[in-house]
Design a protein around this motif. Sequence first.
Motif, PDB file in Angstrom:
ATOM      1  N   TYR A  99      -3.095 -13.762   6.596  1.00 41.25           N
ATOM      2  CA  TYR A  99      -4.516 -14.068   6.704  1.00 41.25           C
ATOM      3  C   TYR A  99      -5.351 -12.783   6.731  1.00 41.25           C
ATOM      4  N   LYS A 100      -4.841 -11.753   7.401  1.00 40.62           N
ATOM      5  CA  LYS A 100      -5.557 -10.475   7.405  1.00 40.62           C
ATOM      6  C   LYS A 100      -5.621  -9.878   5.999  1.00 40.62           C
ATOM      7  N   LEU A 101      -4.540 -10.010   5.242  1.00 40.74           N
ATOM      8  CA  LEU A 101      -4.554  -9.509   3.861  1.00 40.74           C
ATOM      9  C   LEU A 101      -5.558 -10.289   3.011  1.00 40.74           C
ATOM     10  N   TYR A 102      -5.622 -11.584   3.249  1.00 48.92           N
ATOM     11  CA  TYR A 102      -6.618 -12.399   2.548  1.00 48.92           C
ATOM     12  C   TYR A 102      -8.030 -11.888   2.861  1.00 48.92           C
ATOM     13  N   LEU A 103      -8.313 -11.629   4.149  1.00 49.81           N
ATOM     14  CA  LEU A 103      -9.642 -11.121   4.531  1.00 49.81           C
ATOM     15  C   LEU A 103      -9.925  -9.775   3.862  1.00 49.81           C
ATOM     16  N   GLN A 104      -8.910  -8.913   3.817  1.00 53.49           N
ATOM     17  CA  GLN A 104      -9.072  -7.602   3.162  1.00 53.49           C
ATOM     18  C   GLN A 104      -9.409  -7.770   1.683  1.00 53.49           C
TER      19      GLN A 104
END
Length: 198
Positions: A99-104
């Motif tokens: 999910y953090k990679l998606y936000l990035q």
Amino acid sequence: MTRKTVLGEVREVQLAIELIGLGARLQFLEAEVGLSRERLIRLYKEIKGVSPPKGLLPFSTDWYMTWLANIHSSMFYNIYQFMKIHSDEEKVWILIKSYKLYLQQIAAQDSEPILDFTRAYTMVRFFDSDMLQLSTCSRCAGQFVAHAHDHKSGYVCVLCRPPSRAGKARGAKRGAVAGIAGDGMVFGVEPALEGGLH
Ligand SMILES: [Zn+2]
């Protein structure tokens, strides 16, 4: 009965802090974190400054099929799958990192996230319980979130056949195509993976 250790408890608190920071709902915290409801509520208040919102998780699989939601959902699930293959961490941490990679990825395209954390989690559960599947677009070969048991042959994705009102989001399309299409590599996530998983 599992024996509680101090370190085990620290890990649970760290997990709760990560999840609350990403916007996880209380139901999710109770399911994934081995702390009492009272402690979770207290942690939530300390981090967010407000009580956790009440109410059930409301989502159906249909939400993931609308145009922009489908692009974002497909982007997230491609990342999640990649992480699942390349990491032996607990599932909940794979979810957090994906999910953090998606936000990035979204921030790198100057877009706003459409898929919130609870929806991302709910989607993974829909996949696990065989209600959603990835279908391969017959035009661009990208992998897109679709209802399970839909016919796979001749499937055309939302990017290759967008609704007419979607024209103004062409910028999002370009970025997303680069991420979803192709041979399984998602986005430019490899450098981030090296730093994040070891
Ligand atoms: Zn396509």
